[in-house]
Design an enzyme around this catalytic site. Structure first.
Site, PDB file in Angstrom:
ATOM      1  N   HIS A  16       0.811  -1.217   0.000  1.00 39.39           N
ATOM      2  CA  HIS A  16       0.000   0.000   0.000  1.00 39.39           C
ATOM      3  C   HIS A  16       0.845   1.268   0.000  1.00 39.39           C
ATOM      4  O   HIS A  16       0.319   2.367  -0.172  1.00 39.39           O
ATOM      5  CB  HIS A  16      -0.993  -0.007   1.174  1.00 39.39           C
ATOM      6  N   GLY A  21     -11.226 -23.372  -2.039  1.00 40.47           N
ATOM      7  CA  GLY A  21     -12.574 -22.821  -2.164  1.00 40.47           C
ATOM      8  C   GLY A  21     -13.472 -23.008  -0.964  1.00 40.47           C
ATOM      9  O   GLY A  21     -14.626 -23.426  -1.116  1.00 40.47           O
ATOM     10  N   ASP A  64       0.250  -7.697   1.771  1.00 39.95           N
ATOM     11  CA  ASP A  64       0.595  -6.278   1.755  1.00 39.95           C
ATOM     12  C   ASP A  64       2.107  -6.066   1.714  1.00 39.95           C
ATOM     13  O   ASP A  64       2.647  -5.185   2.384  1.00 39.95           O
ATOM     14  CB  ASP A  64      -0.011  -5.552   2.957  1.00 39.95           C
ATOM     15  N   GLY A  71       3.625   6.694   8.098  1.00 36.00           N
ATOM     16  CA  GLY A  71       4.961   6.924   7.549  1.00 36.00           C
ATOM     17  C   GLY A  71       5.923   5.815   7.908  1.00 36.00           C
ATOM     18  O   GLY A  71       6.967   5.640   7.276  1.00 36.00           O
ATOM     19  N   ASN A  72       5.592   5.042   8.961  1.00 34.73           N
ATOM     20  CA  ASN A  72       6.415   3.891   9.346  1.00 34.73           C
ATOM     21  C   ASN A  72       6.157   2.669   8.469  1.00 34.73           C
ATOM     22  O   ASN A  72       6.890   1.683   8.564  1.00 34.73           O
ATOM     23  CB  ASN A  72       6.150   3.498  10.796  1.00 34.73           C
ATOM     24  N   SER A  73       5.113   2.682   7.669  1.00 33.40           N
ATOM     25  CA  SER A  73       4.791   1.521   6.834  1.00 33.40           C
ATOM     26  C   SER A  73       5.981   1.120   5.972  1.00 33.40           C
ATOM     27  O   SER A  73       6.583   1.945   5.284  1.00 33.40           O
ATOM     28  CB  SER A  73       3.614   1.838   5.914  1.00 33.40           C
TER      29      SER A  73
END
Length: 395
Positions: free
Chosen positions: A131, A290, A161, A232-234
């Site tokens: 992200h 599934g 992510d 901002g640490n991501s």
């Protein structure tokens, strides 16, 4: 008279020495005395913790000096159009104004986004969050030593992510992965670029491991920490006191947007697996059967010892599990003789199975044991889950 002054200093010296030893003896703790006058053995205190584990650390500067140069700031730009009214999209309206939007609306300003990343290979490969860089038109990486470079996206994995990007620079610092041995209570440091103020280090402990079922990502196995983590640490690093990479910071629990001391980190083991898959195939290939599953609850069993396995909540029509005969309400106990302890355990196990192979499910239906053979297909990538209480860090 002279003979007296000759030996007098020696006498005085001996008196001083004897006095010192006598005083020193009085300073030693005396053994307690019982009521009958018998001396009892002195108490021996044992340390409550093994101080060799931390080495008596009072400063983490050595770990920071090792790790901080490998943590980078990431700046991304994305072209956006500001169309404040639907009428501005009307072709006839635009033609009337000669395709020049009023009030300067024809310009496409750049939207800046801030995040962090970790250099994990000397040839320029960087781990960050998906992200942080998704939909970015340009990615710029800033190193602690002042160098900057444009980065290209090598591959992304929205389900965890994570993303891998690459820069072309020489003499790059690298953070080594710490794949195991992380325990609740261990001291950790978070390094990133919160709010774009510049590289920042915060300290805390590992609050929990194996966190899942939070609705942040499709595949979850988070390390939870109380080290201050903010927007901002991501993509930044969570390290141990030796400077090893424990994981990549990805989200915080917050109802206000600020840090509440509940941050989540993707473990280094998963980061390494995702990176290797991306470098090998350009993407992450996962197995799929599934089904959706849920935990066994007290309502499902009467004996706490029977609270093992997972309950099938739904079966996709025409999916591999449906074709194999799995039904809603079945309890899956094992997959390939591997005990299933939670929904995330089953999901992660199936995900690591190669497509076009089979697995054996040991299930319980209406109290009777059964075995089913299920074919594995490739799972299609879904978009990142959204949950208002769990905030992706950069924005």
């Amino acid at each position: 008279m002279r003979r007296t002054f000759t030996w007098l200093p020696w006498v005085l010296l001996i008196i001083v020495i004897l006095g010192f030893f006598g005083w020193h003896q009085l300073q030693k703790p005396q053994a307690p005395v019982a009521a009958d006058g018998v001396k009892m053995p002195a108490e021996k205190l044992e340390p409550l913790i093994d101080t060799t584990r931390t080495g008596g650390v009072v400063s983490y500067s050595a770990a920071v000096k090792v790790a901080a140069p490998a943590v980078v700031n990431i700046f991304t730009t994305q072209k956006v159009k500001k169309l404040e009214h639907p009428l501005l999209n009307d072709p006839a309206f635009r033609e009337f104004f000669g395709n020049q939007l009023p009030d300067g609306q024809s310009q496409d300003p750049n939207e800046n986004s801030l995040g962090s990343g970790v250099i994990v290979r000397p040839d320029g490969y960087i781990l960050t969050n998906n992200h942080v860089i998704e939909q970015a038109d340009q990615i710029v990486v800033a190193l602690r030593d002042g160098r900057r470079a444009s980065a290209k996206v090598i591959g992304t994995d929205p389900d965890t992510d994570l993303a891998v990007i690459k820069i072309d620079l020489n003499n790059l610092p690298v953070l080594p992965f710490k794949l195991s041995g992380n325990e609740v209570g261990d001291v950790v440091l978070a390094i990133g670029n919160p709010f774009g103020v510049g590289q920042t280090v915060t300290q805390g402990i590992i609050s929990a491991t194996g966190r899942s079922g939070l609705g942040i990502n499709t595949y979850e196995d988070f390390i939870q920490t109380d080290a201050a983590i903010n927007p901002g640490n991501s993509g930044g690093a969570l390290i141990d006191v030796a400077g090893n990479l424990i994981g990549v910071n990805t989200a915080i629990f917050s109802q206000s947007g600020g840090s509440l001391g509940i941050g989540f980190t993707i473990p280094a083991k998963i980061c390494q697996q995702i990176m290797n898959a991306i470098l090998k195939d350009g993407r992450v290939v996962r197995g799929y059967i599934g089904i959706s599953v849920q935990s066994v609850t007290n309502d499902d069993v009467f004996d706490a010892k029977q609270q093992t396995g997972v309950i099938v909540a739904d079966v996709q029509d025409g999916g591999p599990a449906a074709v194999a005969g799995l039904k809603r309400g079945d309890k899956i106990l094992k997959v390939n003789d591997e005990q299933m302890t939670s929904p995330s355990n089953l999901i992660n196990y199936v995900a690591f199975q190669a497509p076009n192979t089979t697995v054996t499910l040991s299930i319980e239906r209406d109290g009777k044991p059964m075995n089913l053979t299920v074919g594995i297909t490739e799972r299609k990538v879904k978009s990142r889950n959204s949950n208002s209480q769990y905030i992706p860090l950069p924005r």
